[in-house]
Design a protein around this motif. Structure first.
Motif, PDB file in Angstrom:
ATOM      1  N   ALA A 241      36.776  64.165  91.680  1.00  0.00           N
ATOM      2  CA  ALA A 241      36.609  65.505  91.095  1.00  0.00           C
ATOM      3  C   ALA A 241      35.428  66.260  91.694  1.00  0.00           C
ATOM      4  N   GLY A 242      34.519  65.526  92.345  1.00  0.00           N
ATOM      5  CA  GLY A 242      33.316  66.161  92.880  1.00  0.00           C
ATOM      6  C   GLY A 242      32.338  66.552  91.794  1.00  0.00           C
ATOM      7  N   LEU A 243      32.303  65.750  90.711  1.00  0.00           N
ATOM      8  CA  LEU A 243      31.438  66.063  89.571  1.00  0.00           C
ATOM      9  C   LEU A 243      30.580  64.853  89.213  1.00  0.00           C
ATOM     10  N   GLN A 244      29.500  65.101  88.501  1.00  0.00           N
ATOM     11  CA  GLN A 244      28.731  64.010  87.920  1.00  0.00           C
ATOM     12  C   GLN A 244      29.569  63.324  86.846  1.00  0.00           C
ATOM     13  N   GLU A 245      29.350  62.034  86.627  1.00  0.00           N
ATOM     14  CA  GLU A 245      30.209  61.268  85.719  1.00  0.00           C
ATOM     15  C   GLU A 245      30.239  61.847  84.313  1.00  0.00           C
ATOM     16  N   THR A 247      29.575  64.903  83.307  1.00  0.00           N
ATOM     17  CA  THR A 247      30.268  66.198  83.337  1.00  0.00           C
ATOM     18  C   THR A 247      31.769  66.005  83.474  1.00  0.00           C
ATOM     19  N   PHE A 248      32.150  65.081  84.353  1.00  0.00           N
ATOM     20  CA  PHE A 248      33.568  64.816  84.550  1.00  0.00           C
ATOM     21  C   PHE A 248      34.231  64.328  83.263  1.00  0.00           C
ATOM     22  N   LEU A 249      33.617  63.381  82.566  1.00  0.00           N
ATOM     23  CA  LEU A 249      34.193  62.858  81.321  1.00  0.00           C
ATOM     24  C   LEU A 249      34.402  63.964  80.298  1.00  0.00           C
ATOM     25  N   ARG A 250      33.397  64.828  80.170  1.00  0.00           N
ATOM     26  CA  ARG A 250      33.502  65.919  79.197  1.00  0.00           C
ATOM     27  C   ARG A 250      34.635  66.875  79.562  1.00  0.00           C
ATOM     28  N   ARG A 251      34.699  67.259  80.837  1.00  0.00           N
ATOM     29  CA  ARG A 251      35.733  68.208  81.248  1.00  0.00           C
ATOM     30  C   ARG A 251      37.124  67.581  81.222  1.00  0.00           C
ATOM     31  N   PHE A 252      37.216  66.306  81.553  1.00  0.00           N
ATOM     32  CA  PHE A 252      38.516  65.641  81.552  1.00  0.00           C
ATOM     33  C   PHE A 252      39.091  65.593  80.139  1.00  0.00           C
ATOM     34  N   GLN A 253      38.265  65.212  79.173  1.00  0.00           N
ATOM     35  CA  GLN A 253      38.766  65.125  77.799  1.00  0.00           C
ATOM     36  C   GLN A 253      39.115  66.509  77.251  1.00  0.00           C
ATOM     37  N   LYS A 254      38.318  67.489  77.594  1.00  0.00           N
ATOM     38  CA  LYS A 254      38.620  68.852  77.135  1.00  0.00           C
ATOM     39  C   LYS A 254      39.940  69.346  77.724  1.00  0.00           C
TER      40      LYS A 254
END
Length: 324
Positions: A241-245, A247-254
């Motif tokens: 995703a090119g994101l910090q872990e 940040t990625f977890l938060r955006r993925f769940q959203k």
């Protein structure tokens, strides 16, 4: 409102386009009868490509007075001409890739698979087409796994159907995904299409959310689908995703409504269901094939998601000749 687009490329079979339009029209009336508001639920649009060098344009909208919405799926119908592909389909495949990147699911029927394969979106993945085209499709696109034994292969963001008349199966599959099994069964009854034999592949099918608009998360979803969730390490997914872990977890769940663990479990269980239905592979081997080194853990996850143990699922839904 849910929108499904039908792509009229040069040589596309108009009978399939009109048939799908009617099928979805019946579906819309049934879905409207289940709600109090009585407003249209399903919109069908036709996208015609007049010249090979141009992208398709919308030429028909079944709900022209309704406000614009987002496409959920685009379908490439069969063709009675020689399969389209190569440079002659460059504008069309670029247009399809653009929509796929926005979360639109892509589907094909029969020779429409050649256009779909030309997008390059399904390299390394399974695809079906009419049995008479299977060898040619495999020759043109050796990076694919062509399985002409299957009438329909639902790979989440990509759905392919085999025979010339398999547009009914693909249409009902989309109805089930977008509006649920009750509406699908009622549509089949109205059209006198026999649903037995289809139901087992429709119920409890994981339909990932792809229209959330988060491009980084969508990229990971497509990657997971293409790799069959073989590597689900958080560090790997965040890097994709090119994101910090965090940040990625938060955006993925959203975006998806579930954690990465839940999402990957459902992808793996979806693949396991197919192996249990259509192969003699032992349950322990199925567990290994879908990414579980511990068969006991696989059984627990499968039973929790499906509601049946792997053995019970195979006994109930396994194709003739599949192992017990």
């Amino acid at each position: 409102m849910i929108e499904i687009g039908l792509v009229i490329y040069p040589g596309a079979q108009l009978a399939a386009v009109l048939g799908l339009t009617d099928l979805f029209g019946v579906t819309n009336r049934i879905a409207m009868s289940h709600q109090k508001a009585g407003a249209p639920v399903l919109r069908v649009t036709h996208w015609r490509q007049d010249r090979a060098s141009e992208a398709p344009t919308c030429v028909l909208d079944t709900c022209p007075d309704e406000s614009a919405g987002k496409l959920s799926a685009l379908i490439l119908p069969p063709s009675l001409d020689e399969p389209v592909g190569g440079d002659e389909a460059a504008a069309l495949t670029a247009w399809l890739r653009d929509h796929h990147a926005k979360g639109v699911a892509l589907g094909s029927v029969c020779a429409g698979a050649f256009v779909l394969a030309g997008t390059g979106l399904i390299s390394g993945r399974r695809i079906t087409t009419h049995w008479s085209y299977a060898d040619l499709l495999q020759q043109r696109f050796p990076e694919l796994s062509v399985d002409a034994d299957q009438l329909i292969i639902d790979d989440g963001d990509i759905i392919t159907a085999g025979g010339l008349m398999a547009w009914t199966d693909l249409g009902l599959r989309l109805v089930d995904r977008l509006l649920g099994p009750t509406v699908m069964i009622e549509t089949a009854r109205v059209l006198l299409v026999d649903p037995p034999g289809r139901e087992q592949r429709y119920y409890s099918v994981f339909s990932p959310r792809l229209t959330h608009g988060d491009a980084a998360v969508l990229k990971v979803q497509h990657w997971l689908q293409a790799t069959q969730a073989s590597d689900v390490a958080l560090s790997t997914l965040a890097a994709q995703a090119g994101l910090q872990e965090r940040t990625f977890l938060r955006r993925f769940q959203k975006a998806t409504g579930m954690t990465t663990t839940e999402y990957c479990q459902r992808l793996r269980v979806g693949r396991a269901r197919e192996l249990l239905q259509f192969s003699n592979t032992s349950i322990d081997r199925v567990a290994w094939e879908v990414g579980y080194s511990d068969p006991g853990a696989f059984r627990k996850v499968f039973t929790r998601i499906v509601g049946l143990s792997p053995g019970d699922y195979r006994r109930r839904f396994g194709a003739k000749g599949a192992g017990k």
